[in-house]
Design a protein around this motif. Structure first.
Motif, PDB file in Angstrom:
ATOM      1  N   THR A   1      35.409   0.086 -13.534  1.00 60.86           N
ATOM      2  CA  THR A   1      34.604   0.874 -14.430  1.00 60.86           C
ATOM      3  C   THR A   1      33.153   0.565 -14.549  1.00 60.86           C
ATOM      4  OG1 THR A   1      36.695   1.303 -15.804  1.00 60.86           O
ATOM      5  CG2 THR A   1      34.584   1.835 -16.929  1.00 60.86           C
ATOM      6  N   THR A   2      32.258   1.352 -14.642  1.00 60.37           N
ATOM      7  CA  THR A   2      30.907   1.031 -14.464  1.00 60.37           C
ATOM      8  C   THR A   2      29.959   1.903 -15.412  1.00 60.37           C
ATOM      9  OG1 THR A   2      30.397   2.630 -12.647  1.00 60.37           O
ATOM     10  CG2 THR A   2      30.809   0.419 -12.074  1.00 60.37           C
ATOM     11  N   GLY A   3      30.497   2.987 -15.933  1.00 60.76           N
ATOM     12  CA  GLY A   3      29.537   3.858 -16.944  1.00 60.76           C
ATOM     13  C   GLY A   3      29.827   3.708 -18.262  1.00 60.76           C
ATOM     14  N   SER A   4      30.525   2.712 -18.507  1.00 55.07           N
ATOM     15  CA  SER A   4      30.583   2.369 -20.393  1.00 55.07           C
ATOM     16  C   SER A   4      29.438   1.384 -20.497  1.00 55.07           C
ATOM     17  CB  SER A   4      31.846   1.754 -20.710  1.00 55.07           C
ATOM     18  OG  SER A   4      31.749   0.520 -21.194  1.00 55.07           O
ATOM     19  N   SER A   5      29.062   1.624 -21.904  1.00 52.06           N
ATOM     20  CA  SER A   5      27.905   0.681 -22.285  1.00 52.06           C
ATOM     21  C   SER A   5      28.107  -0.727 -22.226  1.00 52.06           C
ATOM     22  CB  SER A   5      27.311   1.235 -23.621  1.00 52.06           C
ATOM     23  OG  SER A   5      28.112   1.085 -24.451  1.00 52.06           O
TER      24      SER A   5
ATOM     25  N   GLY B   1       0.784  -1.138  -0.164  1.00 49.44           N
ATOM     26  CA  GLY B   1       0.116  -0.053   0.116  1.00 49.44           C
ATOM     27  C   GLY B   1       0.798   1.241   0.019  1.00 49.44           C
ATOM     28  N   LYS B   2       2.051   1.253  -0.768  1.00 48.96           N
ATOM     29  CA  LYS B   2       2.933   2.338  -0.499  1.00 48.96           C
ATOM     30  C   LYS B   2       3.259   2.793  -1.898  1.00 48.96           C
ATOM     31  CE  LYS B   2       4.963   1.450   3.950  1.00 48.96           C
ATOM     32  NZ  LYS B   2       6.324   1.033   4.573  1.00 48.96           N
ATOM     33  N   ARG B   3       3.937   3.872  -2.011  1.00 45.28           N
ATOM     34  CA  ARG B   3       4.672   4.287  -3.480  1.00 45.28           C
ATOM     35  C   ARG B   3       6.073   4.763  -2.790  1.00 45.28           C
ATOM     36  NH1 ARG B   3       2.203   9.105  -6.880  1.00 45.28           N
ATOM     37  NH2 ARG B   3       3.253   8.054  -8.499  1.00 45.28           N
ATOM     38  N   GLN B   4       7.031   4.010  -3.379  1.00 44.54           N
ATOM     39  CA  GLN B   4       8.350   4.212  -3.033  1.00 44.54           C
ATOM     40  C   GLN B   4       8.995   5.218  -3.942  1.00 44.54           C
ATOM     41  OE1 GLN B   4      10.377   2.862  -0.520  1.00 44.54           O
ATOM     42  NE2 GLN B   4      11.646   4.232  -1.558  1.00 44.54           N
ATOM     43  N   ASN B   5       9.817   6.035  -3.214  1.00 44.58           N
ATOM     44  CA  ASN B   5      10.619   7.212  -4.206  1.00 44.58           C
ATOM     45  C   ASN B   5      11.722   6.457  -4.541  1.00 44.58           C
ATOM     46  OD1 ASN B   5       8.835   9.182  -2.813  1.00 44.58           O
ATOM     47  ND2 ASN B   5      10.679   9.826  -1.093  1.00 44.58           N
ATOM     48  N   ALA B   6      11.849   6.745  -5.918  1.00 45.85           N
ATOM     49  CA  ALA B   6      12.855   6.237  -6.702  1.00 45.85           C
ATOM     50  C   ALA B   6      13.454   7.149  -7.733  1.00 45.85           C
ATOM     51  CB  ALA B   6      12.201   4.932  -7.365  1.00 45.85           C
ATOM     52  N   VAL B   7      14.782   6.746  -8.346  1.00 40.81           N
ATOM     53  CA  VAL B   7      15.149   7.403  -9.261  1.00 40.81           C
ATOM     54  C   VAL B   7      15.704   6.223 -10.374  1.00 40.81           C
ATOM     55  CG1 VAL B   7      16.078   9.406  -7.901  1.00 40.81           C
ATOM     56  CG2 VAL B   7      17.670   7.417  -8.296  1.00 40.81           C
ATOM     57  N   VAL B   8      16.182   6.529 -11.590  1.00 39.37           N
ATOM     58  CA  VAL B   8      16.506   5.773 -12.694  1.00 39.37           C
ATOM     59  C   VAL B   8      17.889   5.959 -12.686  1.00 39.37           C
ATOM     60  CG1 VAL B   8      16.317   4.924 -15.157  1.00 39.37           C
ATOM     61  CG2 VAL B   8      14.336   5.505 -13.861  1.00 39.37           C
ATOM     62  N   ARG B   9      18.808   4.757 -12.484  1.00 41.13           N
ATOM     63  CA  ARG B   9      20.155   5.179 -12.713  1.00 41.13           C
ATOM     64  C   ARG B   9      20.497   4.676 -14.428  1.00 41.13           C
ATOM     65  NH1 ARG B   9      25.140   1.694 -10.208  1.00 41.13           N
ATOM     66  NH2 ARG B   9      26.777   2.437 -11.595  1.00 41.13           N
ATOM     67  N   VAL B  10      21.199   5.865 -14.762  1.00 43.21           N
ATOM     68  CA  VAL B  10      21.259   5.809 -16.181  1.00 43.21           C
ATOM     69  C   VAL B  10      22.820   5.514 -16.806  1.00 43.21           C
ATOM     70  CG1 VAL B  10      21.340   7.267 -18.295  1.00 43.21           C
ATOM     71  CG2 VAL B  10      19.597   7.468 -16.624  1.00 43.21           C
ATOM     72  N   ASN B  11      23.109   4.430 -17.379  1.00 44.21           N
ATOM     73  CA  ASN B  11      24.481   4.394 -17.926  1.00 44.21           C
ATOM     74  C   ASN B  11      24.613   5.421 -19.033  1.00 44.21           C
ATOM     75  OD1 ASN B  11      26.728   3.433 -19.544  1.00 44.21           O
ATOM     76  ND2 ASN B  11      26.307   1.167 -18.482  1.00 44.21           N
ATOM     77  N   PRO B  12      25.449   6.462 -18.516  1.00 45.59           N
ATOM     78  CA  PRO B  12      25.794   7.675 -19.920  1.00 45.59           C
ATOM     79  C   PRO B  12      26.742   7.069 -20.895  1.00 45.59           C
ATOM     80  CG  PRO B  12      27.118   7.864 -17.846  1.00 45.59           C
ATOM     81  CD  PRO B  12      26.434   6.552 -17.582  1.00 45.59           C
ATOM     82  N   ASP B  13      27.130   5.879 -20.810  1.00 45.23           N
ATOM     83  CA  ASP B  13      28.152   5.469 -22.001  1.00 45.23           C
ATOM     84  C   ASP B  13      29.432   6.243 -21.784  1.00 45.23           C
ATOM     85  OD1 ASP B  13      29.443   3.729 -23.701  1.00 45.23           O
ATOM     86  OD2 ASP B  13      28.398   4.448 -25.302  1.00 45.23           O
ATOM     87  N   VAL B  14      29.884   6.702 -20.714  1.00 52.24           N
ATOM     88  CA  VAL B  14      31.337   7.162 -20.386  1.00 52.24           C
ATOM     89  C   VAL B  14      31.826   6.493 -19.105  1.00 52.24           C
ATOM     90  CG1 VAL B  14      32.346   9.477 -19.600  1.00 52.24           C
ATOM     91  CG2 VAL B  14      30.295   9.639 -21.024  1.00 52.24           C
ATOM     92  N   GLY B  15      32.704   5.741 -19.357  1.00 49.33           N
ATOM     93  CA  GLY B  15      33.615   4.879 -18.490  1.00 49.33           C
ATOM     94  C   GLY B  15      34.556   5.558 -17.969  1.00 49.33           C
ATOM     95  N   ALA B  16      35.000   5.462 -16.457  1.00 46.38           N
ATOM     96  CA  ALA B  16      35.947   5.873 -16.255  1.00 46.38           C
ATOM     97  C   ALA B  16      36.565   5.092 -14.861  1.00 46.38           C
ATOM     98  CB  ALA B  16      35.967   7.342 -15.670  1.00 46.38           C
ATOM     99  N   GLY B  17      37.798   5.467 -14.376  1.00 40.55           N
ATOM    100  CA  GLY B  17      38.274   4.686 -13.251  1.00 40.55           C
ATOM    101  C   GLY B  17      39.806   4.120 -13.266  1.00 40.55           C
TER     102      GLY B  17
END
Ligand code: LLP
Length: 426
Positions: A163-167, A141-157
């Protein structure tokens, strides 16, 4: 910046002699400095504009209850990636409304737990997870606050494995699909879509890739708003790196943090959003050392192996990422002590169990103590009992006091984890 310094020729953690802790608690032992943790948190929080914006400490870096409680008391929230981490954060006194839940593989049970506790935000990484979250929250009976994690296709590290941000990486929804998924989410009964998240990697020392990723997030925000969708939050992840060559650089991190904050103002300053940050390494990396004793010397024609009592199960970063950790002797060597080249290795039956190769150190003897520096992040949390070695105890120092914040486990504990089925017989 850290609080491990020589005094009267001996390494101290704040005002406590490292040798005293080693004698009283035994080695190997992790030692953390409260002053360093607090300073890093405060410098970072001020730079990124807390309380208008929010810091969720990425507790995967170091999840000891005492570390979490220290940061929680300073106002930090927690970035978590499992039910276990959420439970640890809550147990350390970090309230649910300061906890975000990230990660690519959240189960129904984990999501139900997070929703039931009323956490601040779930960072959604796949469309199926979005559906699952909506279902789980609706059932409560709830609505959970959320955001969408986007992979920007820019990896680094600092290493391909972090590295997590590459496609090519498994994290987040693709940049192209993000708009459609966000619009879909906005109409789901169990979720309240508040914004976007990204995190492109760890141990990032150049800001260009972060800037490129944040620019893409700004563009996506404008696009979604253009479609009439509300975007109130941008979670910018963690990833800002630290100096592992501390003695050489004498880098207190302040300049890098200031440049990071300025870059964010430049790229996102005109957007009216609440920014979230998930630093892990930056807060605790330089705040911890792993102290080990030299057990043996193995003299070979090409090198001398210093065999120490810590191993890759205690600190896996060198074996796993070819990571560099400075090694400081407990006893400060005067100019008269000759320098020698060593390979510093642990007792585990793998050649990968190597902390340093061809490292120049003051001449070292059996029984000497060495400190593996910058071991506060991804040290104890990545440890294991491989080779049936006991988990390393952890000590927190504050001024002239210290406390054992995780005692060494026992062999009885270790063996008692297993069960022998009855069919094997007595
Ligand atoms: N947020 C998310 C979603 C993450 O995946 C991570 C780290 C962080 C924040 C915190 O990143 P940091 O500020 O600590 O760079 N075990 C590796 C590092 C793995 C990082 C994984 N994700 C190492 O020892 O270098």
């Amino acid at each position: 910046m850290h609080h491990f310094q020589y005094r009267q020729g001996h390494l101290h953690a704040e005002d406590v002699a490292v040798a005293r802790i080693a004698a009283e608690v035994g080695t190997p032992v992790y030692i953390y400095s409260t002053a360093t943790i607090a300073r890093h948190y405060e410098v970072f929080a001020r730079a990124v504009g807390v309380p208008r914006h929010r810091v969720f400490y990425a507790m995967k870096a170091n999840s000891n209850q005492a570390v979490l409680a220290t940061l929680g008391a300073l106002g930090a929230g927690a970035d978590t990636v499992s039910e276990g981490e959420i439970r640890r954060a809550l147990a350390a006194g970090i309230p649910a409304d300061r906890i975000v839940f990230s990660g690519v593989g959240k189960s129904a049970q984990e999501l139900a737990f997070a929703v039931e506790r009323g956490i601040y935000q779930v960072n959604i990484e796949t469309e199926s997870e979005l559906e699952l979250l909506s279902k789980v929250a609706t059932a409560q009976g709830k609505r959970q606050n959320a955001v969408v994690r986007v992979n920007p296709d820019v990896g680094a590290g600092g290493h391909a494995k972090i590295t997590t941000g590459s496609s090519a990486n498994k994290f987040g929804v693709s940049f192209e699909a993000a708009g459609r998924i966000y619009a879909r989410a906005a109409n789901m009964p169990g979720v309240k879509m508040l914004g976007l998240a990204t995190h492109i990697g760890s141990q990032i020392l150049e800001l260009d890739d972060l800037e490129a990723a944040f620019k893409r997030m700004a563009a996506l925000t404008a696009q979604l708003r253009g479609e009439g969708l509300a975007v109130e939050r941008l979670d910018l992840g963690g990833g800002l790196g630290i100096a592992y060559e501390m003695a050489a650089a004498n880098d207190d991190g302040g300049e890098r943090i200031a440049a990071y904050a300025a870059m964010i103002e430049r790229t996102l300053g005109t957007l009216d959003v609440e920014r979230g940050f998930e630093p892990g390494r930056l807060i605790v990396g330089n705040a911890g050392i792993l102290v080990t004793e030299v057990l043996h010397q193995n003299l070979r024609p090409h090198t001398t192996f210093l065999v120490v009592d810590a191993a890759m199960n205690d600190l896996v970063r060198p074996a796993m990422y070819e990571a560099y950790h400075e090694i400081w002797p407990e006893r400060q060597a005067g100019p008269d002590v000759p320098r020698k080249t060593y390979d510093v290795v642990g007792p585990i039956c793998e050649s990968g169990d190597t902390f340093a190769t061809a490292r120049t150190l003051p001449e070292t003897r059996i029984g000497d103590l060495l400190a593996l520096m910058t071991a506060g992040a991804y040290g104890a949390t990545m440890s294991s009992t491989y080779n049936s070695r006991l988990l390393v105890p952890e000590v927190l120092v504050k001024g002239a006091e210290y406390a054992v914040v995780r005692p060494r486990t026992t062999f009885e504990d270790l063996i008692a984890l297993d069960r022998v089925p009855g069919w094997i017989g007595a």
